[in-house]
Design an enzyme around this catalytic site. Sequence first.
Site, PDB file in Angstrom:
ATOM      1  N   ASN A   1     -10.495 -69.620 -84.067  1.00  0.00           N
ATOM      2  CA  ASN A   1     -10.704 -71.182 -83.974  1.00  0.00           C
ATOM      3  C   ASN A   1     -11.717 -71.862 -84.645  1.00  0.00           C
ATOM      4  O   ASN A   1     -12.153 -71.122 -85.370  1.00  0.00           O
ATOM      5  CB  ASN A   1     -11.606 -71.714 -82.459  1.00  0.00           C
TER       6      ASN A   1
ATOM      7  N   ALA B   1     -20.625 -71.352 -79.180  1.00  0.00           N
ATOM      8  CA  ALA B   1     -19.286 -70.664 -79.903  1.00  0.00           C
ATOM      9  C   ALA B   1     -18.070 -71.102 -79.730  1.00  0.00           C
ATOM     10  O   ALA B   1     -18.242 -71.355 -78.632  1.00  0.00           O
ATOM     11  CB  ALA B   1     -19.367 -68.939 -79.736  1.00  0.00           C
TER      12      ALA B   1
ATOM     13  N   ASP C   1      -9.451 -69.509 -75.886  1.00  0.00           N
ATOM     14  CA  ASP C   1      -9.274 -68.713 -74.188  1.00  0.00           C
ATOM     15  C   ASP C   1      -8.062 -67.631 -73.619  1.00  0.00           C
ATOM     16  O   ASP C   1      -8.098 -67.883 -73.695  1.00  0.00           O
ATOM     17  CB  ASP C   1      -8.403 -70.288 -74.573  1.00  0.00           C
TER      18      ASP C   1
ATOM     19  N   LYS D   1       1.593 -53.451 -88.673  1.00  0.00           N
ATOM     20  CA  LYS D   1       1.637 -55.286 -88.863  1.00  0.00           C
ATOM     21  C   LYS D   1       3.549 -54.872 -89.440  1.00  0.00           C
ATOM     22  O   LYS D   1       4.259 -54.631 -89.729  1.00  0.00           O
ATOM     23  CB  LYS D   1       1.974 -55.356 -91.514  1.00  0.00           C
TER      24      LYS D   1
ATOM     25  N   PRO E   1     -11.474 -63.727 -70.873  1.00  0.00           N
ATOM     26  CA  PRO E   1     -12.574 -64.410 -70.029  1.00  0.00           C
ATOM     27  C   PRO E   1     -13.642 -65.830 -70.268  1.00  0.00           C
ATOM     28  O   PRO E   1     -13.612 -65.334 -71.367  1.00  0.00           O
ATOM     29  CB  PRO E   1     -13.287 -62.727 -70.013  1.00  0.00           C
ATOM     30  N   ASP E   2     -14.266 -65.857 -69.454  1.00  0.00           N
ATOM     31  CA  ASP E   2     -14.483 -67.254 -69.803  1.00  0.00           C
ATOM     32  C   ASP E   2     -16.236 -66.848 -69.746  1.00  0.00           C
ATOM     33  O   ASP E   2     -16.472 -66.173 -68.651  1.00  0.00           O
ATOM     34  CB  ASP E   2     -14.374 -68.516 -69.257  1.00  0.00           C
ATOM     35  N   ILE E   3     -16.521 -66.780 -71.024  1.00  0.00           N
ATOM     36  CA  ILE E   3     -18.384 -65.677 -70.836  1.00  0.00           C
ATOM     37  C   ILE E   3     -18.706 -66.795 -70.289  1.00  0.00           C
ATOM     38  O   ILE E   3     -19.841 -66.282 -69.518  1.00  0.00           O
ATOM     39  CB  ILE E   3     -18.536 -65.330 -72.522  1.00  0.00           C
TER      40      ILE E   3
ATOM     41  N   PHE F   1     -20.982 -76.007 -75.275  1.00  0.00           N
ATOM     42  CA  PHE F   1     -20.624 -76.616 -75.724  1.00  0.00           C
ATOM     43  C   PHE F   1     -19.179 -77.223 -75.509  1.00  0.00           C
ATOM     44  O   PHE F   1     -18.094 -76.292 -75.031  1.00  0.00           O
ATOM     45  CB  PHE F   1     -20.900 -76.471 -77.381  1.00  0.00           C
TER      46      PHE F   1
ATOM     47  N   LYS G   1     -16.415 -79.430 -67.292  1.00  0.00           N
ATOM     48  CA  LYS G   1     -16.191 -78.874 -68.070  1.00  0.00           C
ATOM     49  C   LYS G   1     -17.391 -77.753 -67.742  1.00  0.00           C
ATOM     50  O   LYS G   1     -17.985 -76.393 -66.686  1.00  0.00           O
ATOM     51  CB  LYS G   1     -15.878 -78.767 -69.538  1.00  0.00           C
TER      52      LYS G   1
HETATM   53  O1  C5P Z   1     -13.126 -73.492 -74.886  1.00  0.00           O
HETATM   54  P1  C5P Z   1     -14.001 -74.094 -73.985  1.00  0.00           P
HETATM   55  O2  C5P Z   1     -13.856 -75.067 -74.213  1.00  0.00           O
HETATM   56  O3  C5P Z   1     -13.561 -73.724 -72.217  1.00  0.00           O
HETATM   57  O4  C5P Z   1     -15.771 -74.239 -74.129  1.00  0.00           O
HETATM   58  C1  C5P Z   1     -16.556 -74.701 -73.771  1.00  0.00           C
HETATM   59  C2  C5P Z   1     -17.552 -73.727 -73.416  1.00  0.00           C
HETATM   60  O5  C5P Z   1     -17.641 -72.778 -72.719  1.00  0.00           O
HETATM   61  C3  C5P Z   1     -18.381 -73.591 -74.919  1.00  0.00           C
HETATM   62  O6  C5P Z   1     -19.935 -73.403 -74.824  1.00  0.00           O
HETATM   63  C4  C5P Z   1     -17.888 -71.798 -75.036  1.00  0.00           C
HETATM   64  O7  C5P Z   1     -18.661 -71.253 -76.135  1.00  0.00           O
HETATM   65  C5  C5P Z   1     -17.553 -71.185 -73.876  1.00  0.00           C
HETATM   66  N1  C5P Z   1     -16.597 -70.343 -73.339  1.00  0.00           N
HETATM   67  C6  C5P Z   1     -17.213 -69.185 -73.273  1.00  0.00           C
HETATM   68  N2  C5P Z   1     -15.624 -67.858 -72.947  1.00  0.00           N
HETATM   69  C7  C5P Z   1     -14.466 -68.840 -73.103  1.00  0.00           C
HETATM   70  C8  C5P Z   1     -14.515 -70.164 -74.057  1.00  0.00           C
HETATM   71  C9  C5P Z   1     -15.307 -71.010 -73.018  1.00  0.00           C
HETATM   72  O8  C5P Z   1     -17.634 -68.961 -72.875  1.00  0.00           O
HETATM   73  N3  C5P Z   1     -13.522 -68.322 -73.056  1.00  0.00           N
END
Ligand code: C5P
Length: 402
Positions: A208, A273, A277, A287, A307-309, A325, A339
């Site tokens: 990203n 961060a 996604d 390679k 995973p969505d942390i 963020f 979100k």
């Molecule tokens: O990517 P996205 O717009 O959903 O990010 C919104 C928030 O979610 C950010 O704070 C980002 O650090 C967090 N996030 C996360 N894990 C992900 C995608 C985003 O913790 N896989």
Amino acid sequence: MKDPRRILLVVSGGIAAYKTPEIVRGLRRAGHDVRCALSTEASRFVAPLSLQAVSGNSVRQDLFDPGEEGEIDHIGLADWADVVLVAPCTANLMAKMAHGHADDLVTAVLLATRAPILVAPAMNVNMWEHPATRANLEILGTRGIHFVGPEAGELACGWEGQGRMSDPAVLVEAVDSLLAPKTLIGECVLVTAGGTVEPIDAVRAITNRSSGKMGFAIAAEAQRRGADVVLIAGVTNLPTPIGVRRVDVGSAIEMRDAVFVEFEQSSIVIKAAAVADFRPAEAIERKIKKEELAGEGRLQLEFVQNPDILADISARKGDRTIVGFAAESHDVIAGAKRKLLLKGCDLMVANDISRIDSGFDVDENAVHFVWPSGEVEALSLLPKSGVSRELFDRIEKLRAPQ
Ligand code: C5P
């Protein structure tokens, strides 16, 4: 929004005085109002006109000049300052300060001010180590004078050893640290910053676009306010903020693992961060050669969701404060609101990445704070350090006993 803080830079006559315009620029970049006072010898090493140009204020040099005194008298100057930075501070000025001299403009101002004084010594190593200087250092220390440096290294006089003035960036950070309210003592702040890198094969990866600057500024501000700070950093070349523990990671999975390790002992979590996604479904260890795709001219990759942390940790929030963020190119507020609900954190900071003056890889940011109540606060364009201050002011209110 806070008023700019007023920093008086006192410059004495050492070779390191040539670096003072850089200090002034750094202080101004951090949003401060700066005035300079020079000893007679200082003007041999740095042109007062240069300091006037970069500070945007006239420079004071003479205790008895009616014109200078008419503009702002030396007591007025001493009272004006929120912080006095003495850089460089020579052995001679340290001695005069220790013994209360007031025989020129800078010594008179230093004796008259009630503001905190931060001293950046710069001198030959033998002068620094001399028992007279040690004794002066001790006297000044017991009076609550703050010190930064000197650093060890190559000295202008040809000697090696302790005596170099700390770098301008370090001095600016030390001033900011002195100004910061110590309101986060006892808090453990976990910050994530930078983009994650998802490997495609042995040499390629997707990532990203994120410089990490916002998250690094947040970590620095938390540290200034007295918190224990751990910064989990993805790809970035930024230097680690002073006093912050840094953990470097690559992929989103690595970032999640590192966040889980630190999460238990943290009380405030800020996820700045840019986490990818998706990641390639399988990372190929060797390679991929162009010839392997010959004829087709296409490479097809399959991606799986990371995973969505933020969502994962928000589900186990407890009494922590968790901030996310949301970087969006359109429908910024609506996206951030969605979100916030989806992820379940306490606050979402939305930034519009379509603006060229804010967001990615610049030092300023124009953000909105989006609250679970539906309230949206728009902040003006601020340095990322300023956004961090506004953010912690809000977090502290949230955490204050009701
Ligand atoms: O990517 P996205 O717009 O959903 O990010 C919104 C928030 O979610 C950010 O704070 C980002 O650090 C967090 N996030 C996360 N894990 C992900 C995608 C985003 O913790 N896989």
